[in-house]
Design an enzyme around this catalytic site. Structure first.
Site, short mmCIF file in Angstrom:
data_model
loop_
_atom_site.label_atom_id
_atom_site.label_comp_id
_atom_site.label_asym_id
_atom_site.label_seq_id
_atom_site.Cartn_x
_atom_site.Cartn_y
_atom_site.Cartn_z
N GLY A 447 0.81 -1.21 0.00
CA GLY A 447 0.00 0.00 0.00
C GLY A 447 0.84 1.25 0.00
N ARG A 605 14.98 12.34 1.19
CA ARG A 605 14.45 12.66 -0.13
C ARG A 605 13.14 11.92 -0.35
NH1 ARG A 605 17.54 13.80 -5.00
NH2 ARG A 605 19.34 12.72 -4.13
N THR A 611 2.33 9.80 -3.02
CA THR A 611 2.21 8.61 -2.16
C THR A 611 2.89 8.84 -0.82
OG1 THR A 611 4.14 7.60 -3.21
CG2 THR A 611 1.99 7.02 -4.11
N GLN A 615 1.13 8.30 2.86
CA GLN A 615 1.66 7.50 3.97
C GLN A 615 1.76 8.32 5.24
OE1 GLN A 615 4.56 4.29 3.93
NE2 GLN A 615 5.12 5.03 1.91
N GLU A 682 6.53 4.35 9.05
CA GLU A 682 6.29 4.30 10.50
C GLU A 682 6.36 5.69 11.15
OE1 GLU A 682 6.84 0.65 11.45
OE2 GLU A 682 7.74 0.16 9.53
#
Lengths: 716, 325, 197
Positions: A447, A605, A611, A615, A682
């Site tokens: 994902g 970077r 995307t 996240q 995370e």
């Protein structure tokens, strides 16, 4: 949408369906089964119990990654443990027969909660996979502190949490000839191939693991858990393909969880706001040793987050009759940050110093425990840019001082950090005459957008339009790559794709020089570029197709590996961030709602801004769930999970989430990997929960030290 | 799930006749029934589908509102007459479940939704409601979501629905069809049963009886009404505590008041003592606070759910403030 | 190296590969004599995405499982099987419902639309396009349900504000946390969707 195939969605002829049966006691022994009714039900093919289960090989080494129970004996170590597998011709029939299986137990006394064995903790045997030690200390263990020292000593707890990816764990297993093929929902096809071949005594090349799409994992699909093994066992027994989809309820005892943590923090600071000593002692739960061991490394973050002359940490485990805990988004850092970042807020309040200012006064220029320079660190910029975007200067520092109508308004912040990881990986690139390329790597897209990122990197390297590059992932026959976890997929796999693409490029340049004609023969490859599907140089341009024709070839291939540079160990490698949150608290009803969020991140970077932002938002929302909703509840008499479903294990819904602003500060890490990335998955989860707890304190004057923050804790 | 057969009778008498067997069950929207079947909480061998019985009409005539038992939660919530004259009903429905579930769930089904008690819904636990006499592990166990009013030593399961809390406050009646083919009315206040020693018997609906409609007649009390639901997350969650309140204010004084609670009772819980304390008073925060002090009377709490007393008081105050402001 | 923003087109996979499947019988069930009634099998004709599917099934089978396991339309997802996540959302007679709590046998003569029936040939439905454009998904598993909910929400008239969209999209859980992007996609699409779209 709707076309992507997840593990349970492959059609094989003559597919049978397997359903798990789980124990209803927490400790003891299976005395026997009553299978008469179940076996008589229509469509039932076989019922696998410890009495007739295939004996597995190499159980000990495999237990590192494959855990109990695999129907190898009659022992029960937790409530909800798999005790049988029912295979039938349809899902409904297997489900009904599974419900008809009767198990006779002899129950023994169980430890159902951490509290019952709290004083009997043990030191972890395999802490952080050996990459760190359970305890650490710099400076004096108990430094003598001058008078006037301010102290904060508190205990913070986080509950059991479950990953709850939307896609349930699922496996289709097919044993044919000497070949085992499994389509399984996993974050690590290489690991699954290794585990399954080892357990069934097969050569690795006789096990193929396929997983083109993963419907979320968050750590729960990192290990190869028992259901995948049991599906493979079932197909070998019935000689037809078997589909095993774990039910949502069963997922609560089938594939790990974040263990409960009880964390004691002791901070000492002088009146100027300089930390004099920091202690972070962690106790977390693990399963009984026969099941395995996992230690949530909550205090790792405290070893590197702030500078102080004395920093000590420890991790201890309390063995409980529950399944094996595992990694869950921001493992260690998420739970640990709740403790240390709440305590930092308490100390800032005690010092009457602004929480950002207090953190800046103790800013770690080097990693204090590792005694190494940071590979890169732009945390100051995160604080500054986050605070500016959030409007932190409008915050009245006094608790309960800000209101919007009837509602109390609170502003809180916390620091975020997560290690920058990288592992060896490999990939191949294939270029064809029509100027289209195929990237292949045995990684998986959970994902995070790996398909897109890898295609982008290859397109960029080869000067091709993105539409001409395809990516193939999720098949163990592809060049091996590591588990998709630890926020390291891009850092590990992208350099391999780059290297493979460069390999193809070098071959193309060599072809241009050798076949391009007279003018090209003296050209150095160093001056050539690949742009718009053509080799470009001082001697002119040659299209890829033309070059293939000249060289009479159909395809160029290159496979390459990439691994961390040896000097990377001379640095402490971390991503950083600063979380800013505004909450509204209803002073009468105790309801907390998040009204605004700004997260500023130093994540190196960014390869794909779209995307990456997704996240970051997703991690923050996962953290909101941790702060406000998520808790797996245990019936203390039976050790059985009571809220094993997603209408009672609450996660954030759309209406809980306000607008979220994310800022990516300008930062490139020159050390950790050639891309300069630091990992994104995370990081945004870390610090989210303490930022909310700190905002709730600011709104109400009530300090919540036990997650999740609940209405009853705020009903003054 | 055990297998079963389904029949779809096309007229009420046939449905009522078919429903008399103990191993049959009526299915309406099916949203709760399917979960109970999947969890093996109930194991009927025959389902009687009520869909073809033309019970989904919503009708407003001469101030009387008649909600067909098969009218969906979504349709009733959106109905202009309901929204205008009985806002508490519309609110209660809109705060229930999710849009998808509200498109399926029905009036009758929602009244008969079974408790969400986690012990009841997991056959891995004992439960007096599911398996009479097996015990209640919820009382010494995970009781945070469970009831504090109307409990017994045998069961503290909370009634989970929002709609009947509003209906209870607004004096709704049910129209029932008996297997003999006669229609009768029953006040909703007489419909539910306390658990006592028989927690498996939850209502006074007899075998084969079908709820055909919900009737609301007293329009004076409906117009100034609302429903407030306190839950752990913003949407798609069952109530920790909820309140349906209605006021009839004349010349600045409360002439008539209705207060019912959800999330705290073993059945939707009307609090008459609060209503009495409100009557004749001039609406004010002080009056509301004093009136709600008696909500906790008779409450049996556990360590985990004791907070619901205070939360219920404050929820009622907030709801009363909302409609009297 | 700075790479352009791109959408995750790969997750689209093969949306429009619905070849005609006029009849599907569940060949794996061996109990032909039970079709007549009792506790056995039923023959049911389902109308899915404008096509008729004749299926033989047990009355207990959910619409979700028939779509996924029998007809082979796996775009509709199973997340919880208890109506609590919305991944299985489909339209029945024009309304969004959760197919996991729907018995297939009760869907005779109803019009069922799944994610596979949303796009017109190869063209994306405007809501699908908006989800791609706004990156309204990550792992993609909840996405078909989100989109079916979003299409219905717009038709219901519940897209007037971000807050209204948030509330009326709350029956669909996204564990990856794409909610803000989903709201943006719905807002965007609600301006584009024409009646009946």
């Amino acid at each position: 949408m709707g076309g992507a195939k997840y593990a349970a969605e492959f059609e094989l002829p003559d597919m049978a369906h397997a359903v798990l049966v789980q124990s209803t006691i927490a400790a003891g022994k299976i005395l026997g089964f009553d299978l008469i009714a179940a076996k008589a039900m229509p469509g039932v093919l076989v019922i696998i119990t410890p009495d007739n289960a295939e004996k597995l090989h190499n159980l000990k080494p495999a237990q590192q990654k494959v855990t109990y129970p695999l129907l190898q004996n009659a022992d029960i170590k937790f409530n909800g443990q798999h005790v049988a597998v029912v295979v039938a011709d349809t899902f409904e029939r297997a489900t009904a027969a599974a419900a008809a299986v009767r198990v006779h137990y002899r129950a023994t006394k169980a430890v159902t909660t951490m509290d019952q064995a709290f004083s009997e903790s043990v030191t972890p045997k395999n802490f952080s996979n050996g990459r760190a030690k359970p305890d650490s200390q710099i400076g004096e263990t108990s430094p003598i502190l001058p008078s006037g020292t301010l102290r904060v000593e508190q205990i913070y707890t986080t509950p059991i949490e479950h990953h709850n990816p939307m896609e349930p764990h699922a496996t289709i297993a097919h044993w044919s000839g000497e070949q085992l093929t499994v389509w399984t929902a996993t974050q690590g096809i290489s690991g699954a191939q290794k585990a399954l071949s080892s357990l069934f005594g097969l050569k690795p090349q006789n096990v193929t693991v396929i997983c083109p799409y993963v419907g979320g994992g968050f750590g729960s699909k990192g290990n190869t858990w028992p259901p995948a093994v049991l599906a493979a066992m079932a197909t070998r027994q019935v000689n037809r393909p078997v589909k095993l989809v774990v039910t949502r309820e069963q997922m609560f005892t089938s594939n790990g969880y974040r263990p409960r943590t009880v964390q004691r923090i002791k901070l000492a600071a002088n009146p100027d706001g300089r930390l004099l000593s920091v202690r972070h002692d962690v106790k977390t739960q693990t399963s009984m040793p026969e099941v395995g061991e996992f230690a949530e490394p909550s205090a790792l973050i405290t070893r590197m987050l702030y500078s102080a002359p004395s920093i000590g940490t420890s991790h201890r485990l309390v063995q409980v009759n529950h399944g094996l805990p595992t990694y869950m988004r921001g493992p260690g850092e998420s739970s640990g940050a709740f403790a240390i970042e709440s305590a930092m807020d308490e100390m800032a309040a005690a010092l009457k110093i602004d929480p950002i200012d207090f953190r800046l006064r103790n800013y770690a220029e080097r990693d204090p425990t590792a005694d190494l320079p940071f590979a890169s660190k732009a945390l100051r910029e995160c604080y500054a840019q986050g605070a500016a975007a959030f409007g932190w200067e409008k915050r009245n520092p006094a608790p309960r001082s800000m209101r919007d109508g009837h509602m109390l308004v609170g502003m809180g912040m916390a620091t975020s950090s997560y290690p920058t990881n990288r592992m060896p990986a490999s990939a191949s690139v294939h270029l064809t005459a029509d100027g289209s390329a195929l990237v292949r790597s045995g990684t998986q897209d959970i994902g995070t957008g790996t398909y897109t990122t890898l295609a982008q990197v290859a397109a960029d390297e080869l000067g091709l339009p993105l539409g001409k590059v395809r990516t193939q992932l999720g098949d163990s026959r592809l060049p091996p790559a590591p588990v998709s976890g630890g926020s390291m997929t891009s850092a590990s796999v992208v350099p391999a794709v780059q290297a493979a693409a460069q390999g193809v490029k070098a071959q193309l340049f060599a072809l241009a020089i050798s076949h391009g004609g007279f003018q090209w023969q003296s050209v150095s490859p160093d001056v050539l570029t690949l742009i718009d599907s053509a080799v470009d140089g001082p001697a002119g341009r040659i299209g890829i197709g033309q070059l293939f024709t000249l060289a009479k070839i159909k395809q160029l291939n290159a496979t390459a590996g990439a691994q961390p540079a040896p000097d990377a160990n001379d640095y402490s490698k971390h991503a950083f961030g600063a979380q800013f949150v505004e909450v509204r608290v209803d002073p009468d009803l105790g309801i907390v709602r998040v009204s605004r969020w700004v997260g500023a991140f130093d994540c190196g970077r960014v390869l794909n801004a779209k995307t990456a932002r997704s996240q970051l938002i997703g991690g923050i929302i996962y953290g909101m769930g941790m702060a406000l909703f998520e808790e797996t509840r245990i019936d203390r008499n039976t050790g059985r999970i009571t809220n094993a479903n997603i209408s009672d294990y609450l996660v954030a819904v759309n209406a809980d989430v306000p607008e979220i602003e994310t800022i990516i500060v300008d930062s490139i890490d020159p050390i950790s990997n050639p891309l300069g990335t630091k990992g994104i998955g995370e990081l945004p989860m870390v610090g989210a929960a303490p930022a909310i707890a700190n905002a709730v304190y600011h709104a109400t004057g009530t300090r919540i030290r036990d997650l999740p923050i609940r209405i009853e804790q705020l009903l003054a | 799930m055990q297998n079963f057969s389904i029949t779809s009778p096309s007229n009420l008498p046939a449905a009522a006749a078919a429903g008399q067997n103990s191993d049959t069950a009526f299915i309406a929207g099916g949203t709760d029934m399917m979960q109970l079947l999947k969890n093996n909480v109930i194991t009927p061998s025959k389902l009687i589908d009520l869909e073809k019985l033309s019970l989904s009409e919503i009708k407003s005539e001469n101030g009387v509102l008649r909600l067909g038992a098969m009218a969906t939660m979504a349709d009733v919530a959106a109905h202009p007459v309901v929204r205008q004259n009985w806002p508490a009903i519309s609110r209660a429905l809109l705060l229930s479940a999710s849009p998808q579930v509200r498109n399926m769930g029905t009036m009758g089904g929602n009244l008969l939704q079974r408790t969400r008690c986690l012990y009841f819904r997991d056959t891995g636990f004992a439960c007096n409601k599911r398996a009479p006499g097996s015990g209640c592990p919820a009382i010494p166990g995970d009781s945070r979501d469970l009831a504090i009013l109307g409990t017994s030593p045998h069961c503290i399961a909370t009634h989970p629905s929002d709609l009947p809390v509003a209906l209870m406050a607004l004096d709704a009646e049910l129209e029932l069809l008996t297997p003999e083919g006669t229609t009768r009315r029953m006040s909703l206040s007489k419909f539910y049963r306390l658990p006592g020693t028989t927690p498996h018997i939850e209502s006074n609906l007899e075998a084969g009886q079908i709820i055909t409609a919900v009737i609301l007649a007293d329009q004076a009390i409906g117009r100034l009404s609302t429903y407030l639901k306190v839950r752990d997350r913003t949407s798609f969650a069952f109530a920790l505590v909820s309140a349906a309140v209605a006021l009839d204010i004349e010349d600045g004084l409360i002439k008539n008041a209705r207060v019912a609670l959800g999330g705290v009772g073993t059945m939707p819980w009307r609090v008459h003592q609060v209503e009495l304390a409100l009557c004749g008073q001039k609406p004010s925060d002080r009056v509301f606070e004093l009136a709600t002090l008696r909500i906790g009377e008779g409450a049996q709490t556990t360590e985990m759910n004791a907070f619901k007393v205070k939360l219920a008081q404050r929820t009622v105050v907030r709801a009363l403030q909302a409609i009297s402001a | 190296m700075s790479l352009p923003d791109t959408t995750r087109r790969t997750i689209l996979g093969t949306v429009a590969t619905l070849a005609a499947l006029p009849t599907v019988s569940r060949a794996d069930i061996s109990e032909p004599d039970a079709v007549s009634g009792g506790l056995g099998l039923q023959n049911v004709t389902l109308q899915v995405n404008g096509q008729q599917f004749r299926v033989t099934l047990e009355p207990r089978v959910s619409l979700l499982d028939v779509l996924r396991e029998t007809i082979g339309l796996t775009g509709t997802k199973k997340g919880c099987d208890h109506g609590a996540c919305g991944a299985c959302t489909v339209h029945v007679d024009g309304r969004r419902i959760v197919s996991c709590l729907t018995l297939a046998a009760r869907c005779k003569s109803k019009k069922i639309v799944t994610i596979e029936g949303l796009s017109n040939g190869g063209d994306l439905h405007p809501v699908q396009a908006a989800f791609l454009h706004h990156d309204g998904f990550q792992c993609g598993y909840c996405t078909p349900g989100q989109i079916m909910s979003a299409v219905a929400l717009i038709q219901e008239g519940h897209a007037s504000s971000a807050d209204e969209i948030r509330e009326w999209m709350s029956g669909n859980i996204c564990r990856c946390g794409a909610y803000p992007n989903i709201v943006a996609a719905v807002q965007d699409a609600s301006g584009n969707v024409t009646e009946g779209g």
